[in-house]
Design a protein around this motif. Structure first.
Motif, PDB file in Angstrom:
ATOM      1  N   UNK A 165       0.836  -1.201   0.000  1.00 23.34           N
ATOM      2  CA  UNK A 165       0.000   0.000   0.000  1.00 23.34           C
ATOM      3  C   UNK A 165       0.868   1.246   0.000  1.00 23.34           C
ATOM      4  N   UNK A 166       0.531   2.185  -0.853  1.00 25.66           N
ATOM      5  CA  UNK A 166       1.151   3.497  -0.864  1.00 25.66           C
ATOM      6  C   UNK A 166       0.425   4.391   0.145  1.00 25.66           C
ATOM      7  N   UNK A 167       1.020   5.520   0.526  1.00 28.87           N
ATOM      8  CA  UNK A 167       0.374   6.369   1.537  1.00 28.87           C
ATOM      9  C   UNK A 167      -1.064   6.750   1.204  1.00 28.87           C
ATOM     10  N   UNK A 168      -1.361   6.996  -0.075  1.00 26.48           N
ATOM     11  CA  UNK A 168      -2.735   7.368  -0.416  1.00 26.48           C
ATOM     12  C   UNK A 168      -3.719   6.231  -0.202  1.00 26.48           C
ATOM     13  N   UNK A 226      -4.323   6.222   3.547  1.00 27.27           N
ATOM     14  CA  UNK A 226      -5.224   7.330   3.897  1.00 27.27           C
ATOM     15  C   UNK A 226      -6.675   6.969   3.612  1.00 27.27           C
ATOM     16  N   UNK A 227      -6.922   6.255   2.520  1.00 27.95           N
ATOM     17  CA  UNK A 227      -8.297   5.913   2.142  1.00 27.95           C
ATOM     18  C   UNK A 227      -8.923   4.942   3.137  1.00 27.95           C
ATOM     19  N   UNK A 228      -8.166   3.939   3.605  1.00 27.06           N
ATOM     20  CA  UNK A 228      -8.754   2.981   4.547  1.00 27.06           C
ATOM     21  C   UNK A 228      -8.933   3.608   5.927  1.00 27.06           C
ATOM     22  N   UNK A 279      -9.088   3.251  11.489  1.00 25.19           N
ATOM     23  CA  UNK A 279      -8.086   2.296  11.989  1.00 25.19           C
ATOM     24  C   UNK A 279      -6.835   2.369  11.116  1.00 25.19           C
ATOM     25  N   UNK A 280      -5.735   2.784  11.720  1.00 22.34           N
ATOM     26  CA  UNK A 280      -4.458   2.842  11.002  1.00 22.34           C
ATOM     27  C   UNK A 280      -3.897   1.429  10.900  1.00 22.34           C
ATOM     28  N   UNK A 284       2.885   7.418   9.781  1.00 19.98           N
ATOM     29  CA  UNK A 284       1.473   7.178  10.090  1.00 19.98           C
ATOM     30  C   UNK A 284       1.297   6.276  11.311  1.00 19.98           C
ATOM     31  N   UNK A 285       2.404   5.754  11.851  1.00 15.98           N
ATOM     32  CA  UNK A 285       2.324   4.827  12.969  1.00 15.98           C
ATOM     33  C   UNK A 285       2.200   3.386  12.538  1.00 15.98           C
TER      34      UNK A 285
END
Length: 275
Positions: free
Chosen positions: A141-144, A147-149, A155-156, A180-181
């Motif tokens: 997964x890329x950062x975007x 961010x979407x999930x 939930x990170x 993002x943790x």
């Protein structure tokens, strides 16, 4: 040999070195995993797409260890993404594994054109609340995509499994995900059969420290605060791949990796499709 752990944002502790099970299948896979467990590994990384969840389950049972001492990761394949099918896919994985829960469940690839990864993650959140999944994660997964999930569920992801290795160092991506943790876990970290372990700078560091080039690469990743899931069918290499905590790389050692030519990843998560 005891392997340290990292605490995930979801609460559980995860070993920083795990055993990657692809591409082994059947009895040879189980035997290789039992050898890895005997060497001290406690994390077994599999996926529905690998076709070896049954072998992983056999290793868990035959190891003689309490279930709570082993950390099992599996992954949702692309053809099973979506509401309803995600639950069925996890239940099928649990049946093949012979387990009541998995410690970590990952979406194997985001498949942005298919556009079902967000709803899949939302259903995984339901399965987490039911106790079938201990930690939610993603893979490639890329950062975007993260961010979407998070926007949908709050939930990170606990883990993002990414291709990170000497010729795919990806410092900006790793830093963005870690910010993002989320713990970054490197798959295919050793790039075996590509020649990268013979790179002169890496080889020189290994010779100075009296360790293998593979150990140097894995230690480099650990010192970047990544976790790793190397694979080997050789018990001796399994042992050395986990024996990473009796030495440390100096700033000069780390700088040797700056000399490794970088290559773009062949499986770009923005476009790669795998079902």
């Amino acid at each position: 040999m005891s392997i340290p752990t990292v605490k995930l944002n979801s609460g559980p502790d995860m070993p920083v070195v795990g055993y990657g099970t692809w591409p082994l299948q059947g009895r040879p896979a189980t035997d290789a995993m039992l050898a890895a467990i005997a060497s001290g590994y406690r994390l077994l990384d599999t996926a529905a797409a690998y076709g070896n969840e049954d072998a992983v389950g056999a290793a868990v049972r035959e190891s003689g260890l309490p279930r709570a001492e082993l950390f099992v990761t599996t992954k949702l394949r692309g053809s099973d993404q979506g509401r309803g099918s995600t639950r069925a896919a996890l239940e099928a994985s649990l049946e093949r594994l012979g387990l009541d829960y998995v410690d970590l469940y990952l979406i194997h690839w985001p498949l942005p054109r298919v556009a079902r990864y967000v709803e899949s993650y939302a259903e995984m959140a339901d399965l987490h609340r039911e106790g079938l999944i201990r930690s939610l994660g993603v893979s490639n997964f890329l950062p975007e995509h993260i961010d979407a999930v998070v926007a949908e569920t709050g939930i990170v992801p606990a883990v993002d499994q990414l291709q990170v290795s000497p010729s795919h160092a990806r410092p900006d991506l790793v830093a963005a995900v870690q910010a993002k943790g989320t713990v970054v876990q490197a798959w295919s970290p050793l790039e075996r059969n590509t020649g990268v372990l013979e790179h002169s700078g890496i080889a020189a560091v290994a010779e100075r420290l009296g360790v293998t080039p593979a150990q140097v690469v894995l230690r480099w990743l650990l010192q970047r605060d990544l976790t790793v899931v190397p694979h080997s069918g050789s018990p001796e290499r399994q042992r050395t791949n986990a024996d990473l905590f009796g030495f440390e790389l100096t700033p000069a050692d780390l700088a040797a990796f700056d000399e490794v030519p970088q290559s773009p990843v062949k499986q770009d998560p923005a476009t790669w499709e795998e079902f």
